[in-house]
Design a protein around this motif. Structure first.
Motif, PDB file in Angstrom:
ATOM      1  N   GLY A 254     -89.050 125.262  -4.712  1.00 44.41           N
ATOM      2  CA  GLY A 254     -90.036 124.790  -3.755  1.00 44.41           C
ATOM      3  C   GLY A 254     -89.491 124.768  -2.342  1.00 44.41           C
ATOM      4  N   GLY A 255     -88.262 124.280  -2.180  1.00 49.02           N
ATOM      5  CA  GLY A 255     -87.655 124.190  -0.858  1.00 49.02           C
ATOM      6  C   GLY A 255     -87.480 125.535  -0.190  1.00 49.02           C
ATOM      7  N   ALA A 256     -87.050 126.542  -0.948  1.00 44.30           N
ATOM      8  CA  ALA A 256     -86.838 127.875  -0.379  1.00 44.30           C
ATOM      9  C   ALA A 256     -88.144 128.453   0.167  1.00 44.30           C
ATOM     10  CB  ALA A 256     -86.248 128.805  -1.437  1.00 44.30           C
TER      11      ALA A 256
ATOM     12  N   ILE B 271     -84.027 116.864 -14.918  1.00 47.54           N
ATOM     13  CA  ILE B 271     -83.065 117.438 -13.969  1.00 47.54           C
ATOM     14  C   ILE B 271     -83.515 118.832 -13.546  1.00 47.54           C
ATOM     15  CG2 ILE B 271     -80.693 118.255 -13.708  1.00 47.54           C
ATOM     16  CD1 ILE B 271     -79.838 115.984 -15.609  1.00 47.54           C
ATOM     17  N   LEU B 272     -83.979 119.624 -14.516  1.00 50.10           N
ATOM     18  CA  LEU B 272     -84.490 120.963 -14.212  1.00 50.10           C
ATOM     19  C   LEU B 272     -85.677 120.878 -13.250  1.00 50.10           C
ATOM     20  CD1 LEU B 272     -84.603 124.030 -14.653  1.00 50.10           C
ATOM     21  CD2 LEU B 272     -86.010 123.596 -16.694  1.00 50.10           C
ATOM     22  N   LEU B 273     -86.550 119.916 -13.465  1.00 51.83           N
ATOM     23  CA  LEU B 273     -87.707 119.732 -12.591  1.00 51.83           C
ATOM     24  C   LEU B 273     -87.265 119.404 -11.170  1.00 51.83           C
ATOM     25  CD1 LEU B 273     -90.773 119.576 -12.309  1.00 51.83           C
ATOM     26  CD2 LEU B 273     -90.650 117.173 -13.016  1.00 51.83           C
ATOM     27  N   GLY B 274     -86.233 118.569 -11.038  1.00 50.50           N
ATOM     28  CA  GLY B 274     -85.701 118.248  -9.723  1.00 50.50           C
ATOM     29  C   GLY B 274     -85.118 119.465  -9.028  1.00 50.50           C
ATOM     30  N   LEU B 275     -84.430 120.303  -9.795  1.00 53.59           N
ATOM     31  CA  LEU B 275     -83.841 121.519  -9.228  1.00 53.59           C
ATOM     32  C   LEU B 275     -84.928 122.506  -8.797  1.00 53.59           C
ATOM     33  CD1 LEU B 275     -80.869 122.076 -11.727  1.00 53.59           C
ATOM     34  CD2 LEU B 275     -80.779 121.105  -9.421  1.00 53.59           C
ATOM     35  N   ILE B 276     -86.001 122.600  -9.577  1.00 54.92           N
ATOM     36  CA  ILE B 276     -87.118 123.470  -9.196  1.00 54.92           C
ATOM     37  C   ILE B 276     -87.765 122.957  -7.911  1.00 54.92           C
ATOM     38  CG2 ILE B 276     -89.452 124.206  -9.857  1.00 54.92           C
ATOM     39  CD1 ILE B 276     -88.468 124.239 -12.773  1.00 54.92           C
TER      40      ILE B 276
ATOM     41  N   PHE C 294     -97.770 122.368  -1.043  1.00 54.47           N
ATOM     42  CA  PHE C 294     -98.860 122.346  -2.015  1.00 54.47           C
ATOM     43  C   PHE C 294     -99.001 123.703  -2.704  1.00 54.47           C
ATOM     44  CE2 PHE C 294    -103.353 123.425  -2.789  1.00 54.47           C
ATOM     45  CZ  PHE C 294    -103.610 122.545  -3.830  1.00 54.47           C
ATOM     46  N   ILE C 295     -98.930 124.783  -1.931  1.00 56.11           N
ATOM     47  CA  ILE C 295     -99.123 126.120  -2.494  1.00 56.11           C
ATOM     48  C   ILE C 295     -98.065 126.438  -3.545  1.00 56.11           C
ATOM     49  CG2 ILE C 295     -98.969 128.587  -1.967  1.00 56.11           C
ATOM     50  CD1 ILE C 295    -100.389 128.001   0.673  1.00 56.11           C
ATOM     51  N   ILE C 296     -96.795 126.162  -3.229  1.00 58.00           N
ATOM     52  CA  ILE C 296     -95.736 126.522  -4.172  1.00 58.00           C
ATOM     53  C   ILE C 296     -95.799 125.650  -5.425  1.00 58.00           C
ATOM     54  CG2 ILE C 296     -93.998 125.023  -3.083  1.00 58.00           C
ATOM     55  CD1 ILE C 296     -93.428 128.458  -4.793  1.00 58.00           C
ATOM     56  N   GLY C 297     -96.101 124.365  -5.263  1.00 52.07           N
ATOM     57  CA  GLY C 297     -96.213 123.492  -6.426  1.00 52.07           C
ATOM     58  C   GLY C 297     -97.375 123.871  -7.318  1.00 52.07           C
ATOM     59  N   ALA C 298     -98.524 124.156  -6.687  1.00 50.84           N
ATOM     60  CA  ALA C 298     -99.701 124.543  -7.456  1.00 50.84           C
ATOM     61  C   ALA C 298     -99.488 125.896  -8.141  1.00 50.84           C
ATOM     62  CB  ALA C 298    -100.920 124.604  -6.541  1.00 50.84           C
ATOM     63  N   ALA C 299     -98.868 126.837  -7.444  1.00 49.95           N
ATOM     64  CA  ALA C 299     -98.654 128.173  -7.999  1.00 49.95           C
ATOM     65  C   ALA C 299     -97.757 128.130  -9.231  1.00 49.95           C
ATOM     66  CB  ALA C 299     -98.051 129.089  -6.931  1.00 49.95           C
ATOM     67  N   ILE C 300     -96.647 127.398  -9.130  1.00 51.33           N
ATOM     68  CA  ILE C 300     -95.732 127.300 -10.275  1.00 51.33           C
ATOM     69  C   ILE C 300     -96.414 126.597 -11.439  1.00 51.33           C
ATOM     70  CG2 ILE C 300     -93.547 126.378 -11.116  1.00 51.33           C
ATOM     71  CD1 ILE C 300     -92.471 126.581  -8.263  1.00 51.33           C
TER      72      ILE C 300
ATOM     73  N   ILE D 175     -94.889 119.518 -13.477  1.00 46.46           N
ATOM     74  CA  ILE D 175     -94.480 120.404 -12.381  1.00 46.46           C
ATOM     75  C   ILE D 175     -95.313 120.149 -11.128  1.00 46.46           C
ATOM     76  CG2 ILE D 175     -94.378 122.799 -11.605  1.00 46.46           C
ATOM     77  CD1 ILE D 175     -93.744 123.553 -14.543  1.00 46.46           C
ATOM     78  N   ILE D 176     -96.620 120.128 -11.280  1.00 48.58           N
ATOM     79  CA  ILE D 176     -97.485 119.944 -10.111  1.00 48.58           C
ATOM     80  C   ILE D 176     -97.300 118.543  -9.515  1.00 48.58           C
ATOM     81  CG2 ILE D 176     -99.867 119.891  -9.295  1.00 48.58           C
ATOM     82  CD1 ILE D 176    -100.534 122.007 -11.375  1.00 48.58           C
ATOM     83  N   SER D 177     -97.159 117.538 -10.379  1.00 48.75           N
ATOM     84  CA  SER D 177     -96.960 116.169  -9.891  1.00 48.75           C
ATOM     85  C   SER D 177     -95.694 116.057  -9.062  1.00 48.75           C
ATOM     86  CB  SER D 177     -96.893 115.194 -11.072  1.00 48.75           C
ATOM     87  OG  SER D 177     -98.101 115.154 -11.781  1.00 48.75           O
ATOM     88  N   ALA D 178     -94.626 116.724  -9.480  1.00 47.32           N
ATOM     89  CA  ALA D 178     -93.344 116.608  -8.800  1.00 47.32           C
ATOM     90  C   ALA D 178     -93.234 117.482  -7.570  1.00 47.32           C
ATOM     91  CB  ALA D 178     -92.214 116.954  -9.776  1.00 47.32           C
ATOM     92  N   VAL D 179     -93.649 118.732  -7.678  1.00 46.79           N
ATOM     93  CA  VAL D 179     -93.396 119.699  -6.612  1.00 46.79           C
ATOM     94  C   VAL D 179     -94.355 119.533  -5.435  1.00 46.79           C
ATOM     95  CG1 VAL D 179     -93.113 122.145  -6.049  1.00 46.79           C
ATOM     96  CG2 VAL D 179     -92.464 121.320  -8.308  1.00 46.79           C
ATOM     97  N   THR D 180     -95.580 119.085  -5.684  1.00 50.35           N
ATOM     98  CA  THR D 180     -96.536 118.969  -4.579  1.00 50.35           C
ATOM     99  C   THR D 180     -96.396 117.662  -3.807  1.00 50.35           C
ATOM    100  OG1 THR D 180     -98.256 118.020  -6.015  1.00 50.35           O
ATOM    101  CG2 THR D 180     -98.245 120.413  -5.758  1.00 50.35           C
ATOM    102  N   ASN D 181     -95.655 116.692  -4.340  1.00 51.19           N
ATOM    103  CA  ASN D 181     -95.483 115.396  -3.681  1.00 51.19           C
ATOM    104  C   ASN D 181     -94.110 115.299  -3.023  1.00 51.19           C
ATOM    105  OD1 ASN D 181     -97.725 113.161  -4.538  1.00 51.19           O
ATOM    106  ND2 ASN D 181     -97.530 114.753  -6.107  1.00 51.19           N
TER     107      ASN D 181
END
Length: 327
Positions: free
Chosen positions: A232-234, A222-227, A82-88, A109-115
């Motif tokens: 996010g993963g790192a 595709i860029l969103l998936g890589l982010i 949640f933190i990394i998705g919200a921060a980005i 970004i937030i929809s993809a990275v936080t879920n």
């Protein structure tokens, strides 16, 4: 022959059926949408039932003393994602406005990275983790939907939904855990079903995906998936290693975008109409991220688990002893 092939692919028991389901749903959906048992077992209509049974059977293998570890491990993964998705997302929205950066809005970004995709996580933990890792899946279900996205974007007024969503998610595993602690024989009988259901869960989830969404999402999707996967993963892996003191394989396993996240931009736009202009584009981008991360994350998690160790593949005797102690 089929089993040997599936075992060579990271989380192959789930990923291969998922891709097969997605291919059928994209090109010949009428094959599985003929009704009755065929539609119930081979389309997205059966996904929640299969996952619920899987969680119930997993619950029977858990002991009450393990719940502290479940909450700690799952909580670190949940909060860090949640933190990394919200921060980005908030950073992009603050500095570049609603239109975002490189075609990616804060909404997308937030929809993809936080879920995160809980089923991919569970399949990977079945291959590389232990029962505590697996049991963290219902806790991670908190981020599967619009709740955390709304929080991150400052949209309130739905405080009752998180509690009921959590109760609904953990219900099967709690009932299973109670019965499993009462009767060990019942646990021994039901435990294998968790693995047996993996290909069915995978196919059902795949039947809810359309591969053309990767094209619709374009380069931005595709860029969103890589982010989501690598940035996010790192961050999640770092938190998993330095806070939970784990090797990091579970951190990579949640670096996905949930299939349910595809609906999140529309929900946000309905709650806050100022985002309506970016909702459709964000939806296709999130869909592309969901498909791409479902393919990438199992490969990365498998490589990481075998290189840096996990309960199924400890890299040395000291690590083996640690895993056995924490189980």
């Amino acid at each position: 022959m089929i089993m040997k092939f599936l075992k060579k692919i990271p989380a192959g028991m789930m990923v291969v059926p998922m891709l097969l389901g997605a291919i059928i749903n994209t090109f010949i959906p009428e094959v599985t949408n003929i009704g009755s048992f065929t539609t119930a077992i081979f389309t997205s209509a059966g996904a929640n039932t299969a996952i619920g049974i899987q969680l119930f059977c997993l619950g029977t293998t858990l002991q009450f003393r393990q719940m502290g570890g479940v909450i700690k491990r799952g909580g670190v993964l949940l909060i860090s994602k949640f933190i990394i998705g919200a921060a980005i997302g908030i950073g992009v929205g603050k500095f570049f406005g609603a239109e975002g950066l490189l075609g990616l809005s804060a909404l997308a970004i937030i929809s993809a990275v936080t879920n995160s995709n809980g089923s991919v996580y569970l399949a990977l933990m079945n291959s590389y983790g232990d029962t505590v890792d697996q049991a963290a899946m219902p806790l991670l279900a908190i981020n599967d939907g619009p709740m955390l996205t709304m929080i991150a974007m400052g949209v309130g007024g739905l405080a009752d939904i998180p509690f009921m969503a959590l109760v609904a998610a953990i219900g099967p595993i709690l009932v299973g855990m109670i019965l499993g602690n009462i009767d060990k024989d019942l646990s021994d009988f039901l435990a294998p079903a968790g693995s047996i259901l993996l290909p069915f869960v995978g196919f059902c989830l795949g039947s809810g995906m359309n591969l053309t969404n990767i094209v619709k999402g374009g380069a931005q999707g595709i860029l969103l998936g890589l982010i989501t996967c690598f940035v996010g993963g790192a961050f999640i892996v770092l938190c998993d290693k330095f806070i939970s003191r784990r090797p990091g394989y579970a951190g990579w396993a949640v670096a996905t975008t949930a299939g349910n996240a595809v609906a999140v931009p529309a929900v946000i736009a309905e709650a806050d109409p100022t985002w309506a202009a970016w909702s459709d584009v964000a939806t296709s981008q999130v869909a592309a991220s969901a498909i791409l991360t479902a393919i990438l994350v199992p490969i990365i998690t498998s490589w990481w688990a075998k290189k840096f160790g996990c309960p199924k593949f400890p890299k040395d005797e000291a690590q083996r002893a640690l895993f056995e102690k924490q189980a």
